[in-house]
Write a protein that holds these residues in place. Structure first.
Motif, short mmCIF file in Angstrom:
data_model
loop_
_atom_site.label_atom_id
_atom_site.label_comp_id
_atom_site.label_asym_id
_atom_site.label_seq_id
_atom_site.Cartn_x
_atom_site.Cartn_y
_atom_site.Cartn_z
N PRO A 174 1.06 -1.29 0.15
CA PRO A 174 -0.27 0.24 0.08
C PRO A 174 1.02 0.70 -0.01
CG PRO A 174 -0.32 -1.06 1.52
CD PRO A 174 0.43 -2.22 1.34
N TYR A 175 0.52 2.64 -0.39
CA TYR A 175 0.53 3.69 -0.63
C TYR A 175 1.48 3.99 0.44
CZ TYR A 175 -0.40 2.71 -5.08
OH TYR A 175 -0.79 2.41 -7.05
N ARG A 176 1.99 5.04 0.66
CA ARG A 176 3.04 5.06 1.76
C ARG A 176 1.92 6.92 2.55
NH1 ARG A 176 8.90 4.74 1.16
NH2 ARG A 176 8.05 4.77 -1.32
N GLY A 177 2.29 7.96 1.45
CA GLY A 177 1.56 8.71 1.90
C GLY A 177 -0.15 9.24 1.63
N ASP A 178 -0.33 10.64 1.83
CA ASP A 178 -1.40 11.13 1.77
C ASP A 178 -1.64 11.93 0.98
OD1 ASP A 178 -4.20 11.42 2.37
OD2 ASP A 178 -4.41 12.47 4.06
N SER A 179 -2.35 11.51 -0.37
CA SER A 179 -2.49 12.26 -1.50
C SER A 179 -3.50 13.54 -0.74
CB SER A 179 -3.42 11.11 -2.70
OG SER A 179 -4.53 10.52 -2.62
N LYS A 180 -4.41 13.72 -0.11
CA LYS A 180 -5.80 14.82 0.48
C LYS A 180 -5.03 15.63 1.03
CE LYS A 180 -9.52 11.93 0.46
NZ LYS A 180 -10.38 11.16 1.37
N LEU A 181 -4.45 17.47 0.65
CA LEU A 181 -4.07 18.00 1.59
C LEU A 181 -4.27 18.66 2.17
CD1 LEU A 181 -1.64 19.41 -1.82
CD2 LEU A 181 -1.12 17.65 -0.98
N TRP A 182 -3.93 19.51 2.65
CA TRP A 182 -3.67 20.31 4.13
C TRP A 182 -5.54 21.51 3.06
CZ3 TRP A 182 1.45 22.73 4.52
CH2 TRP A 182 2.45 22.36 4.91
N VAL A 183 -6.00 21.96 4.49
CA VAL A 183 -6.49 22.90 3.92
C VAL A 183 -6.63 23.96 4.66
CG1 VAL A 183 -9.48 23.15 4.54
CG2 VAL A 183 -9.23 21.24 3.50
N VAL A 184 -6.13 25.02 4.27
CA VAL A 184 -5.32 26.10 5.05
C VAL A 184 -5.77 27.34 4.52
CG1 VAL A 184 -3.29 25.37 3.89
CG2 VAL A 184 -3.05 26.75 5.95
N ASP A 185 -5.31 28.60 4.97
CA ASP A 185 -5.49 29.61 5.14
C ASP A 185 -4.59 30.05 4.60
OD1 ASP A 185 -6.30 32.11 3.26
OD2 ASP A 185 -7.42 32.66 6.30
N PHE A 186 -3.12 30.35 3.98
CA PHE A 186 -2.54 30.81 3.42
C PHE A 186 -1.89 32.10 2.58
CE2 PHE A 186 -2.24 28.17 -0.74
CZ PHE A 186 -1.62 28.16 -0.79
N ILE A 187 -2.98 32.06 1.68
CA ILE A 187 -2.96 33.55 0.95
C ILE A 187 -2.93 34.81 1.07
CG2 ILE A 187 -2.82 33.48 -1.95
CD1 ILE A 187 -3.46 31.16 -2.23
N ALA A 188 -2.43 35.42 0.89
CA ALA A 188 -2.47 36.77 1.28
C ALA A 188 -2.43 37.84 -0.39
CB ALA A 188 -1.55 37.65 1.82
N VAL A 189 -3.00 38.75 -0.37
CA VAL A 189 -3.69 39.01 -1.57
C VAL A 189 -3.80 40.77 -1.09
CG1 VAL A 189 -5.37 40.50 -2.93
CG2 VAL A 189 -5.44 37.80 -2.67
N ASN A 190 -2.57 41.32 -1.69
CA ASN A 190 -2.38 42.60 -1.09
C ASN A 190 -2.82 43.96 -2.32
OD1 ASN A 190 -0.85 43.47 -3.64
ND2 ASN A 190 1.48 42.74 -2.48
N ASP A 191 -2.84 45.14 -1.89
CA ASP A 191 -3.22 45.95 -1.89
C ASP A 191 -2.62 46.49 -4.19
OD1 ASP A 191 -4.58 47.00 -0.05
OD2 ASP A 191 -2.81 48.89 0.00
N LYS A 192 -1.90 45.91 -4.15
CA LYS A 192 -1.22 45.77 -5.93
C LYS A 192 -2.40 44.93 -6.92
CE LYS A 192 3.25 45.70 -4.83
NZ LYS A 192 4.84 44.79 -4.87
N CYS A 193 -3.71 44.48 -5.90
CA CYS A 193 -4.13 43.66 -7.08
C CYS A 193 -5.44 44.63 -7.89
CB CYS A 193 -5.08 42.92 -5.46
SG CYS A 193 -6.02 41.61 -6.76
N THR A 194 -5.41 44.61 -9.05
CA THR A 194 -6.37 45.16 -9.94
C THR A 194 -7.66 44.57 -10.39
OG1 THR A 194 -5.15 43.77 -12.13
CG2 THR A 194 -4.58 45.84 -11.09
N SER A 195 -8.11 43.36 -9.74
CA SER A 195 -9.05 42.53 -9.43
C SER A 195 -9.11 41.70 -11.19
CB SER A 195 -10.06 42.92 -9.38
OG SER A 195 -10.34 43.72 -8.39
N CYS A 196 -7.80 41.81 -12.07
CA CYS A 196 -7.98 41.39 -13.24
C CYS A 196 -8.82 40.34 -13.31
CB CYS A 196 -6.47 41.13 -14.17
SG CYS A 196 -5.23 40.55 -13.10
N GLY A 197 -8.70 38.76 -12.26
CA GLY A 197 -9.61 37.59 -12.50
C GLY A 197 -8.47 36.56 -13.52
N HIS A 198 -7.38 36.52 -13.44
CA HIS A 198 -6.22 35.65 -14.06
C HIS A 198 -6.52 34.53 -13.13
CE1 HIS A 198 -2.94 34.31 -16.42
NE2 HIS A 198 -2.68 33.55 -15.58
N CYS A 199 -6.02 34.93 -11.79
CA CYS A 199 -5.82 34.09 -10.96
C CYS A 199 -6.93 32.76 -10.89
CB CYS A 199 -5.96 34.38 -9.16
SG CYS A 199 -6.61 35.56 -8.78
N ALA A 200 -8.17 33.72 -11.16
CA ALA A 200 -9.67 32.20 -11.32
C ALA A 200 -9.83 32.01 -12.29
CB ALA A 200 -10.53 33.78 -11.04
#
Length: 267
Positions: A174-200
């Motif tokens: 059997p495989y050793r690792g867990d393929s399901k990742l963390w549920v974590v709030d880790f991304i900060a969005v600063n004032d440079k964001c122009t809401s261009c939507g590319h990330c989405a």
């Protein structure tokens, strides 16, 4: 004649780059690319024709094939196609991912004839804590091309007396690792964001709100960091916390460059 069907899941582009290197080495007579990175691309299962060479590339998450794409992979309908299994990892270890991909292809009716493990820049790599920064390098892609050339050469020697056969690759079951990742709030969005939507647009799970890029569905996020890498304004960064800590740990423990590996069927 070699008719290649190339399938990749590649949020930050490293897996796709490796597959392009392999394609250059194989020099197929015809190629068809299926990029399953976007959610819409995973709506329909893959079906192959008997005469196609299948090349599948995925990144390694926690030593495994990403759980996000396993349902799609397991739904493939293959016709005894010779298949090449490719995993791309961030200089830590690929553990059982290559074996898992191979077994999945077997279960779907394919014949895994070759496997490769290549290095790409780790998703958690940053300017301050780089891990495998810039990889795959040109040398990595040359190695991928060599892998492809060797596959083409062996395919040309196939006959009824010397057919293709299943390749042996490293890994444990059997495989050793867990393929399901963390549920974590880790991304900060600063004032440079122009809401261009590319990330989405480029998010492989549709986790980012197209009208409010700071709004992220944490349960969907796979911590691939594609949105951080792709932001044209550099408005997205890692918050202090477990992902940033992991970035530092990877940078510290896995600084020594790993080398690509590949495996071919015997015969």
């Amino acid at each position: 004649m070699v008719h290649a069907k190339l399938v990749c899941f590649s949020p930050t582009g490293t897996t796709k780059a490796v597959l392009r290197g392999i394609e250059r080495g194989i020099e197929p007579d015809t190629s068809e690319w299926i990029d399953i990175t976007s959610p819409d691309a995973r709506n329909e299962p893959l079906q192959t024709s008997e005469d196609e060479l299948l090349v599948i590339g995925v990144p390694v998450y926690m030593g495994r094939v990403p759980a996000l794409i396993m349902d799609w992979l397991q739904a493939m309908k293959l016709q005894n196609n010779p298949a090449i299994c490719v995993v791309v990892y961030g200089n830590r270890t690929y553990e059982d991912a290559l074996l898992e991909l191979k077994k999945t292809i077997l279960q779907c009716g394919g014949i895994p004839i070759a496997g490769g493990a290549f290095i790409g820049e780790h998703s958690f790599s940053t300017e301050k804590t780089p891990t495998a920064a810039g990889r795959p390098y040109n040398k990595d892609l040359d190695y991928a091309k060599e892998f492809g050339r060797n596959i083409r050469s062996k395919l040309e020697s196939v006959s009824s007396e010397n057919p293709v056969s299943e390749v042996e690759v490293p890994g444990e079951y059997p495989y050793r690792g867990d393929s399901k990742l963390w549920v974590v709030d880790f991304i900060a969005v600063n004032d440079k964001c122009t809401s261009c939507g590319h990330c989405a647009e480029i998010c492989p799970t549709g986790a980012i709100d197209s009208k409010n890029s700071a709004k992220i569905e944490l349960e969907k996020c796979i911590t691939c960091c594609a949105c951080i890498r792709a932001c044209p304004e550099h408005a997205r960064t890692m918050k202090p916390g477990p992902v940033q800590d992991a970035s530092l740990r990877l940078h510290t423990l896995y600084a020594e460059p790993k080398m690509p590996e590949y495996y071919l069927w015997k015969g």
